[in-house]
Write an enzyme that holds these catalytic residues in place. Structure first.
Site, mmCIF file in Angstrom:
data_model
loop_
_atom_site.group_PDB
_atom_site.id
_atom_site.type_symbol
_atom_site.label_atom_id
_atom_site.label_comp_id
_atom_site.label_asym_id
_atom_site.label_seq_id
_atom_site.Cartn_x
_atom_site.Cartn_y
_atom_site.Cartn_z
ATOM 1 C CD GLU A 198 -2.964 -0.660 -0.234
ATOM 2 O OE1 GLU A 198 -2.988 0.484 -0.709
ATOM 3 O OE2 GLU A 198 -3.588 -1.610 -0.754
ATOM 4 C CB CYS A 228 -14.174 2.423 -14.267
ATOM 5 S SG CYS A 228 -15.158 3.923 -14.251
ATOM 6 C CB CYS A 240 -19.018 1.450 -20.596
ATOM 7 S SG CYS A 240 -18.368 2.997 -19.944
ATOM 8 C CB CYS A 269 -18.259 -1.889 -16.848
ATOM 9 S SG CYS A 269 -18.472 -1.393 -15.130
ATOM 10 C CB CYS A 313 -22.876 2.967 -14.778
ATOM 11 S SG CYS A 313 -21.810 4.398 -14.982
HETATM 12 FE FE1 SF4 Z 1 -17.181 3.135 -15.327
HETATM 13 FE FE2 SF4 Z 1 -19.819 3.253 -15.492
HETATM 14 FE FE3 SF4 Z 1 -18.399 2.639 -17.628
HETATM 15 FE FE4 SF4 Z 1 -18.574 0.919 -15.591
HETATM 16 S S1 SF4 Z 1 -20.211 1.578 -16.914
HETATM 17 S S2 SF4 Z 1 -16.722 1.471 -16.753
HETATM 18 S S3 SF4 Z 1 -18.639 2.312 -13.861
HETATM 19 S S4 SF4 Z 1 -18.358 4.578 -16.544
#
Ligand code: SF4
Length: 354
Positions: A48, A203, A210, A213, A219
């Site tokens: 860390e 992200c 996205c 994701c 989102c």
């Molecule tokens: Fe980021 Fe939203 Fe895209 Fe997921 S959907 S990568 S949280 S901007």
């Protein structure tokens, strides 16, 4: 920030994704013990500190060399601070190395060598702030405490479509609250790691992926096509330039080096004799190069001079220890990056001149 999504669904999707997609990083491996399921707290502490302001790929070899030299908290607490700095050389932000050793010494002296598992006690350790304490408590001990760093802040801002600057005080306070609200009741360490992992690998600041994701359905930034505008770009501040004269004073094949003060930038490291500012009087030597070095908030320009010892030149006496060393012996001393480059410049001249 109101409830924008089902929080248990968020943690379920995120942890499912993390179990498949997480990177195999050396500090995540649990100790070799049949009952160990969590990473070694000492490894979490070291990683860390190293990861602050630094990319994972850069940290991995440093982490491995560091653990080889100091495999336990005791060994780190007892180590020569110069060796600690030497192993940190090149990673930058050297205050972290001093803080890490100070924390190790406090843990050995006050906690019998065991890293505390609660937030309040962790926060009393030297150099351990809210983020690092939260990361250790949650990742190493699965305590239900939030973390917030750049990656997590970006993900949370996008999930909630927060368009203000995440470093601004009010937004920051709201994000800490949000990071706490969304914590699951189990696997908190994995959840926090997953949020950071999502920010680092999916992200991302520019062009978030996205489509890949696991949180795309919840989102708000994606729903409003705001993901490329969140967080807003920061206004660039003017970066001041600082001038330094590096005096490479030599006597045959030995070079004069000095230790920097124990406080401030590059504290306790070694350097060729260096004078702040522009040269205000003729320097009895030859300028052999110029090095520019950029830090986050300042730029340095080092004018590098070759000077034969014995010439009349008032080298300021700053009371720091000084030594005469060969270029090969410089390997034993922690040098700031610009002075490593000066040493390389001198070695190259030596090779070229046979
Ligand atoms: Fe980021 Fe939203 Fe895209 Fe997921 S959907 S990568 S949280 S901007």
């Amino acid at each position: 920030m109101s409830d924008l999504y089902n929080q248990s669904e968020l943690s379920r999707q995120l942890l499912k994704w993390y179990d498949c997609a997480k990177r195999d990083l050396p500090w995540r491996t649990p100790p070799k013990s049949p009952r160990a399921t969590r990473p070694d707290p000492y490894h979490v502490l070291v990683s860390e500190l190293m990861l602050q302001q630094t990319q994972v790929a850069t940290v991995i070899p440093y982490f491995q060399r560091f653990l080889q030299a100091f495999p336990t908290m005791d060994k780190l607490a007892q180590a020569d601070p110069q060796q600690v700095l030497r192993l940190w050389q090149g990673l930058g932000y050297y205050r972290r190395a001093n803080n890490l050793q100070a924390a190790a010494r406090a843990i050995v002296a006050e906690h019998n060598g065991k890293i505390p598992d609660d937030l309040e006690t962790l926060l009393k350790l030297p150099g351990i702030g809210r983020y690092t304490a939260g990361a250790i408590a949650s990742i190493a001990f699965d305590r239900r405490v939030p973390i917030l760093e750049g990656n997590v802040a970006r993900v949370l801002c996008r999930l909630d479509a927060v368009e203000s600057d995440p470093q601004e005080k009010t937004t920051l306070a709201k994000l800490w609250l949000r990071a706490e609200q969304i914590l699951p009741s189990k696997r908190v360490g994995d959840f926090n790691s997953a949020l950071m992992e999502l920010g680092a690998t999916v992200c991302m600041p520019h062009h978030p992926a996205c489509l890949a994701c696991p949180l795309q359905k919840m989102c708000r930034a994606l729903a409003q096509n705001l993901q490329d505008r969140i967080p807003p770009p920061r206004r660039a501040k003017p970066v001041p330039m600082h001038h330094r004269q590096v005096l490479c004073i030599h006597r045959g094949n030995r070079w004069l080096i000095e230790q920097r003060p124990t406080k401030g930038r590059w504290a306790g490291m070694w350097q060729f004799v260096t004078v702040e500012g522009n040269a205000t009087q003729p320097i009895p030597g030859k300028q052999i190069g110029q090095i520019k070095h950029a830090l986050t908030h300042r730029l340095y320009q080092f004018d590098v001079w070759l000077i034969v010892a014995g010439k009349t030149f008032p080298v300021p006496i700053n009371g720091s220890p000084r030594k005469w060393v060969t270029l090969a012996e410089l390997d034993q001393y922690p040098l700031p990056r610009p002075h490593q480059r000066v040493a390389a410049m001198l070695a190259e001249r030596h090779r070229a001149n046979g």
